[in-house]
Design a protein around this motif. Structure first.
Motif, PDB file in Angstrom:
ATOM      1  N   ALA A  65       0.295  12.298 -62.167  1.00 47.21           N
ATOM      2  CA  ALA A  65      -0.537  11.239 -61.586  1.00 47.21           C
ATOM      3  C   ALA A  65      -1.176  10.391 -62.680  1.00 47.21           C
ATOM      4  O   ALA A  65      -1.212   9.157 -62.587  1.00 47.21           O
ATOM      5  CB  ALA A  65      -1.613  11.847 -60.683  1.00 47.21           C
ATOM      6  N   ALA A  66      -1.657  11.038 -63.730  1.00 51.33           N
ATOM      7  CA  ALA A  66      -2.257  10.298 -64.846  1.00 51.33           C
ATOM      8  C   ALA A  66      -1.207   9.427 -65.539  1.00 51.33           C
ATOM      9  O   ALA A  66      -1.478   8.275 -65.881  1.00 51.33           O
ATOM     10  CB  ALA A  66      -2.887  11.266 -65.843  1.00 51.33           C
ATOM     11  N   ASN A  70      -1.194   5.424 -65.946  1.00 52.01           N
ATOM     12  CA  ASN A  70      -1.059   4.773 -67.261  1.00 52.01           C
ATOM     13  C   ASN A  70       0.099   3.792 -67.272  1.00 52.01           C
ATOM     14  O   ASN A  70       0.000   2.698 -67.819  1.00 52.01           O
ATOM     15  CB  ASN A  70      -0.873   5.814 -68.368  1.00 52.01           C
ATOM     16  CG  ASN A  70      -2.125   6.596 -68.651  1.00 52.01           C
ATOM     17  OD1 ASN A  70      -3.227   6.171 -68.333  1.00 52.01           O
ATOM     18  ND2 ASN A  70      -1.956   7.766 -69.249  1.00 52.01           N
ATOM     19  N   ARG A  71       1.213   4.193 -66.656  1.00 53.71           N
ATOM     20  CA  ARG A  71       2.389   3.325 -66.580  1.00 53.71           C
ATOM     21  C   ARG A  71       2.043   2.037 -65.833  1.00 53.71           C
ATOM     22  O   ARG A  71       2.380   0.937 -66.290  1.00 53.71           O
ATOM     23  CB  ARG A  71       3.543   4.044 -65.883  1.00 53.71           C
ATOM     24  CG  ARG A  71       4.774   3.168 -65.686  1.00 53.71           C
ATOM     25  CD  ARG A  71       5.843   3.902 -64.880  1.00 53.71           C
ATOM     26  NE  ARG A  71       6.602   4.809 -65.689  1.00 53.71           N
ATOM     27  CZ  ARG A  71       7.706   4.470 -66.361  1.00 53.71           C
ATOM     28  NH1 ARG A  71       8.171   3.242 -66.309  1.00 53.71           N
ATOM     29  NH2 ARG A  71       8.359   5.359 -67.072  1.00 53.71           N
ATOM     30  N   GLY A  78       1.893  -6.125 -69.240  1.00 55.04           N
ATOM     31  CA  GLY A  78       3.099  -6.807 -69.695  1.00 55.04           C
ATOM     32  C   GLY A  78       4.048  -5.981 -70.538  1.00 55.04           C
ATOM     33  O   GLY A  78       4.978  -6.530 -71.133  1.00 55.04           O
ATOM     34  N   VAL A  79       3.872  -4.670 -70.603  1.00 52.38           N
ATOM     35  CA  VAL A  79       4.785  -3.820 -71.384  1.00 52.38           C
ATOM     36  C   VAL A  79       6.115  -3.713 -70.632  1.00 52.38           C
ATOM     37  O   VAL A  79       6.135  -3.483 -69.424  1.00 52.38           O
ATOM     38  CB  VAL A  79       4.166  -2.425 -71.625  1.00 52.38           C
ATOM     39  CG1 VAL A  79       5.141  -1.510 -72.341  1.00 52.38           C
ATOM     40  CG2 VAL A  79       2.863  -2.556 -72.405  1.00 52.38           C
ATOM     41  N   ASP A  80       7.227  -3.896 -71.356  1.00 50.61           N
ATOM     42  CA  ASP A  80       8.547  -3.886 -70.705  1.00 50.61           C
ATOM     43  C   ASP A  80       9.023  -2.460 -70.409  1.00 50.61           C
ATOM     44  O   ASP A  80       8.532  -1.490 -70.983  1.00 50.61           O
ATOM     45  CB  ASP A  80       9.570  -4.625 -71.574  1.00 50.61           C
ATOM     46  CG  ASP A  80       9.753  -3.971 -72.925  1.00 50.61           C
ATOM     47  OD1 ASP A  80      10.550  -3.015 -73.004  1.00 50.61           O
ATOM     48  OD2 ASP A  80       9.089  -4.401 -73.889  1.00 50.61           O
ATOM     49  N   GLU A  81      10.008  -2.358 -69.524  1.00 49.02           N
ATOM     50  CA  GLU A  81      10.531  -1.058 -69.071  1.00 49.02           C
ATOM     51  C   GLU A  81      11.142  -0.245 -70.209  1.00 49.02           C
ATOM     52  O   GLU A  81      11.030   0.979 -70.222  1.00 49.02           O
ATOM     53  CB  GLU A  81      11.558  -1.247 -67.953  1.00 49.02           C
ATOM     54  CG  GLU A  81      10.961  -1.572 -66.599  1.00 49.02           C
ATOM     55  CD  GLU A  81      10.068  -0.453 -66.063  1.00 49.02           C
ATOM     56  OE1 GLU A  81      10.410   0.748 -66.202  1.00 49.02           O
ATOM     57  OE2 GLU A  81       9.013  -0.774 -65.511  1.00 49.02           O
ATOM     58  N   SER A  91       7.639   8.479 -63.731  1.00 45.78           N
ATOM     59  CA  SER A  91       7.828   7.442 -62.716  1.00 45.78           C
ATOM     60  C   SER A  91       7.167   7.874 -61.411  1.00 45.78           C
ATOM     61  O   SER A  91       6.728   9.021 -61.262  1.00 45.78           O
ATOM     62  CB  SER A  91       9.324   7.239 -62.469  1.00 45.78           C
ATOM     63  OG  SER A  91       9.867   8.413 -61.877  1.00 45.78           O
ATOM     64  N   ARG A  92       7.123   6.963 -60.468  1.00 44.85           N
ATOM     65  CA  ARG A  92       6.586   7.283 -59.140  1.00 44.85           C
ATOM     66  C   ARG A  92       7.416   8.401 -58.500  1.00 44.85           C
ATOM     67  O   ARG A  92       6.866   9.276 -57.833  1.00 44.85           O
ATOM     68  CB  ARG A  92       6.606   6.021 -58.272  1.00 44.85           C
ATOM     69  CG  ARG A  92       5.920   6.179 -56.964  1.00 44.85           C
ATOM     70  CD  ARG A  92       4.422   6.016 -57.153  1.00 44.85           C
ATOM     71  NE  ARG A  92       3.780   6.118 -55.862  1.00 44.85           N
ATOM     72  CZ  ARG A  92       2.665   6.785 -55.671  1.00 44.85           C
ATOM     73  NH1 ARG A  92       2.057   7.380 -56.656  1.00 44.85           N
ATOM     74  NH2 ARG A  92       2.125   6.844 -54.488  1.00 44.85           N
TER      75      ARG A  92
END
Length: 111
Positions: A65-66, A70-71, A78-81, A91-92
């Protein structure tokens, strides 16, 4: 049937999770390391193995969850994948899997 309580990440970066029954409440760091636990008397009557498995599953859930939180914040910044992938943030889908694992541990412990 009760659902797992939604993990809550506080301003200090700690994430709190609670078992479906409410018998376990754990607060963890972003890495899933427990810093605070509340274990009810009913939970203490379970087998040590079942209790330990559920505690570990809840710690993993808190860490996931944390990481997802953070993601989301980094995506908003604006951080890219590709960079997110290098950071190893969950990931979710991994969060959903951690929720299912915590729920399965709780169900096994009640049998």
């Amino acid at each position: 049937m009760k659902q797992l309580a939604e993990p809550v990440t506080g301003p200090e970066g700690l994430t709190s999770v609670r078992s479906r029954s409410g018998a376990l409440a754990i607060t963890c760091t972003a890495a899933g390391l427990p810093v605070r636990m509340r274990i009810s008397a009913a939970a203490m009557r379970r087998s040590p193995d079942a209790l330990a498995q559920e505690i570990l599953a809840l710690c993993r859930l808190a860490g996931a969850a944390a990481g997802v939180s953070n993601r989301a914040q980094l995506v908003g910044d604006g951080v890219d994948e590709e960079t997110l992938g290098l950071l190893g943030l969950p990931s979710r889908a991994e969060l959903v899997a951690a929720e299912a694992a915590a729920d399965a541990c709780a169900a096994r412990g009640r049998r």
